[in-house]
Write a protein that holds these residues in place. Structure first.
Motif, PDB file in Angstrom:
ATOM      1  N   SER A   1      26.439 -89.369 -55.192  1.00 40.47           N
ATOM      2  CA  SER A   1      24.989 -89.305 -55.060  1.00 40.47           C
ATOM      3  C   SER A   1      24.513 -88.286 -56.082  1.00 40.47           C
ATOM      4  CB  SER A   1      24.574 -88.856 -53.655  1.00 40.47           C
ATOM      5  OG  SER A   1      24.888 -89.845 -52.714  1.00 40.47           O
ATOM      6  N   VAL A   2      23.554 -88.684 -56.888  1.00 40.54           N
ATOM      7  CA  VAL A   2      22.975 -87.820 -57.919  1.00 40.54           C
ATOM      8  C   VAL A   2      21.582 -87.413 -57.442  1.00 40.54           C
ATOM      9  CG1 VAL A   2      22.279 -87.658 -60.335  1.00 40.54           C
ATOM     10  CG2 VAL A   2      24.240 -89.082 -59.701  1.00 40.54           C
ATOM     11  N   HIS A   3      21.379 -86.117 -57.278  1.00 44.61           N
ATOM     12  CA  HIS A   3      20.106 -85.594 -56.801  1.00 44.61           C
ATOM     13  C   HIS A   3      19.321 -85.068 -58.006  1.00 44.61           C
ATOM     14  CE1 HIS A   3      21.573 -85.802 -52.632  1.00 44.61           C
ATOM     15  NE2 HIS A   3      22.740 -85.521 -53.202  1.00 44.61           N
ATOM     16  N   ILE A   4      18.116 -85.571 -58.155  1.00 44.43           N
ATOM     17  CA  ILE A   4      17.286 -85.271 -59.330  1.00 44.43           C
ATOM     18  C   ILE A   4      15.988 -84.609 -58.883  1.00 44.43           C
ATOM     19  CG2 ILE A   4      15.990 -86.292 -61.253  1.00 44.43           C
ATOM     20  CD1 ILE A   4      18.115 -88.577 -61.193  1.00 44.43           C
ATOM     21  N   HIS A   5      15.627 -83.526 -59.564  1.00 42.52           N
ATOM     22  CA  HIS A   5      14.327 -82.875 -59.350  1.00 42.52           C
ATOM     23  C   HIS A   5      13.455 -83.214 -60.552  1.00 42.52           C
ATOM     24  CE1 HIS A   5      11.335 -79.637 -59.182  1.00 42.52           C
ATOM     25  NE2 HIS A   5      11.475 -79.788 -57.881  1.00 42.52           N
ATOM     26  N   PHE A   6      12.266 -83.758 -60.287  1.00 41.10           N
ATOM     27  CA  PHE A   6      11.365 -84.137 -61.373  1.00 41.10           C
ATOM     28  C   PHE A   6      10.702 -82.906 -61.987  1.00 41.10           C
ATOM     29  CE2 PHE A   6      10.659 -88.058 -58.549  1.00 41.10           C
ATOM     30  CZ  PHE A   6      11.789 -88.681 -59.049  1.00 41.10           C
ATOM     31  N   ASN A   7      10.396 -82.984 -63.288  1.00 41.03           N
ATOM     32  CA  ASN A   7       9.724 -81.881 -63.980  1.00 41.03           C
ATOM     33  C   ASN A   7       8.287 -81.701 -63.516  1.00 41.03           C
ATOM     34  OD1 ASN A   7      12.035 -81.388 -65.414  1.00 41.03           O
ATOM     35  ND2 ASN A   7      11.358 -82.436 -67.250  1.00 41.03           N
TER      36      ASN A   7
END
Length: 128
Positions: free
Chosen positions: A107-113
């Motif tokens: 699972s890849v957790h991404i925080h948006f800019n």
């Protein structure tokens, strides 16, 4: 009137922006230091999304390759089918966490800019 389970869930939500479970495709491009798309890219299945981030499920055969993605700046393009239509949009962000599962699944957790416009998530929210 709200039932007890819904009220409890709402009160227990710790995040400022709720996550919405959804299905879709995410095409991720690793960005260069200059902020340009590199040749490094991968596809995954969107698991959930909020205005400030998302979680994508991927398969990667090499643990070292997966770990190298951590803290990388990315551009992610979403294709979500909701309300009988295909919705496509993209944004930049940073990979903040990788969770290893069995059989080379991550699972890849991404925080948006920057926060996504609520209008982009409206079709996802209406499917809940």
């Amino acid at each position: 009137p709200m039932d007890f389970v819904s009220l409890f869930s709402l009160l227990m939500e710790k995040r400022a922006h709720p996550r919405y479970d959804t299905k879709g495709v995410a095409q991720v491009n690793i960005l260069t230091k200059e902020g340009k798309k590199s040749n490094s890219a991968f596809k995954g299945t969107l698991s959930n999304i909020s205005q400030v981030g998302c979680c994508i499920d991927i398969r990667c055969s090499k643990r070292k390759t997966a770990k190298a993605m951590l803290a990388r700046h990315i551009y992610v393009q979403f294709l979500i089918e909701a309300e009988g239509k295909k919705h496509q949009f993209g944004t930049t962000g940073k990979i903040i966490k990788l969770s290893f599962h069995l059989h080379n699944d991550y699972s890849v957790h991404i925080h948006f800019n920057s926060e996504l416009d609520q209008k982009l998530l409206a079709p996802v929210i209406s499917n809940q």
